[in-house]
Design a protein around this motif. Structure first.
Motif, PDB file in Angstrom:
ATOM      1  N   GLU A 112       0.833  -1.215   0.000  1.00  0.00           N
ATOM      2  CA  GLU A 112       0.000   0.000   0.000  1.00  0.00           C
ATOM      3  C   GLU A 112       0.861   1.255   0.000  1.00  0.00           C
ATOM      4  N   THR A 113       1.940   1.225   0.769  1.00  0.00           N
ATOM      5  CA  THR A 113       2.827   2.382   0.837  1.00  0.00           C
ATOM      6  C   THR A 113       3.522   2.598  -0.505  1.00  0.00           C
ATOM      7  N   PHE A 114       3.878   1.507  -1.158  1.00  0.00           N
ATOM      8  CA  PHE A 114       4.443   1.589  -2.508  1.00  0.00           C
ATOM      9  C   PHE A 114       3.418   2.214  -3.457  1.00  0.00           C
ATOM     10  N   GLU A 115       2.214   1.741  -3.380  1.00  0.00           N
ATOM     11  CA  GLU A 115       1.181   2.190  -4.312  1.00  0.00           C
ATOM     12  C   GLU A 115       0.785   3.648  -4.110  1.00  0.00           C
ATOM     13  N   THR A 116       0.690   4.085  -2.876  1.00  0.00           N
ATOM     14  CA  THR A 116       0.171   5.427  -2.615  1.00  0.00           C
ATOM     15  C   THR A 116       1.239   6.510  -2.533  1.00  0.00           C
ATOM     16  N   LEU A 117       2.478   6.131  -2.172  1.00  0.00           N
ATOM     17  CA  LEU A 117       3.528   7.136  -2.038  1.00  0.00           C
ATOM     18  C   LEU A 117       4.720   6.899  -2.967  1.00  0.00           C
ATOM     19  N   GLY A 118       4.752   5.759  -3.635  1.00  0.00           N
ATOM     20  CA  GLY A 118       5.867   5.475  -4.531  1.00  0.00           C
ATOM     21  C   GLY A 118       7.130   5.067  -3.802  1.00  0.00           C
ATOM     22  N   ILE A 119       6.988   4.570  -2.583  1.00  0.00           N
ATOM     23  CA  ILE A 119       8.151   4.083  -1.838  1.00  0.00           C
ATOM     24  C   ILE A 119       8.323   2.601  -2.155  1.00  0.00           C
ATOM     25  N   TYR A 120       9.491   2.261  -2.673  1.00  0.00           N
ATOM     26  CA  TYR A 120       9.762   0.881  -3.066  1.00  0.00           C
ATOM     27  C   TYR A 120      10.434   0.139  -1.906  1.00  0.00           C
ATOM     28  N   PHE A 121      10.024  -1.106  -1.660  1.00  0.00           N
ATOM     29  CA  PHE A 121      10.598  -1.924  -0.584  1.00  0.00           C
ATOM     30  C   PHE A 121      11.397  -3.058  -1.211  1.00  0.00           C
TER      31      PHE A 121
END
Length: 159
Positions: A112-121
């Protein structure tokens, strides 16, 4: 068994930024290169799951932050405790190491964080989008620079 207060003192002795916010709440702030190490340490102390993964955009500082909230189902002394593990990165390098190999409960939160903020894990086993198209390009919906399209709203003129 270790209490939250004792745990925070232990982290402070390791020269980590650790603060007891209340009897059951604590915050740790770490460099993203130490995220996995500190998450593993939390797990060894009895924190057995991640409640949530949250991302934040500090546009004025060109900085993104990730906050993991940890708790315990199994250690009686920690059942009411929540530890926030915070780490940040720059807009130019919007990635963090995934904690999935340590806590599988981050699966959805990191996506979700990747999808909404563009932060890649890095090393998350399924870093696909959930709602946005796979070829999405543009400003991520929870970034402060995202502009909401307005429909033509009719506003009554004063008589």
């Amino acid at each position: 068994m270790t209490t939250l207060s004792e745990l925070i003192k232990e982290f402070q002795s390791l020269k980590l930024q650790a603060k007891l916010e209340s009897p059951n709440r604590a915050t740790l702030v770490v460099d993203k290169d130490k995220l996995r190490e500190i998450a593993s340490l939390l797990k060894s102390k009895g924190f057995d799951h991640v409640i949530s993964v949250t991302g934040m955009d500090y546009q004025e500082q060109s900085k993104l932050e990730v906050v993991y909230h940890f708790s315990s189902y199994t250690v009686e002394e920690l059942k009411d405790a929540i530890v926030a593990l915070r780490s940040s990165t720059s807009y130019e390098d919007p990635n963090f190491p995934s904690l999935y190999s340590i806590f599988e409960s981050v699966w959805t939160g990191e996506r979700e964080t990747f999808e909404t903020l563009g932060i890649y894990f890095r090393d998350h086993p399924d870093m696909r989008r959930m709602f946005l198209p796979e070829d999405f390009e543009g400003v991520y919906p929870l970034r402060k620079s995202f502009k909401i399209k307005l429909e033509g709203v009719f506003i009554d003129k004063p008589v």
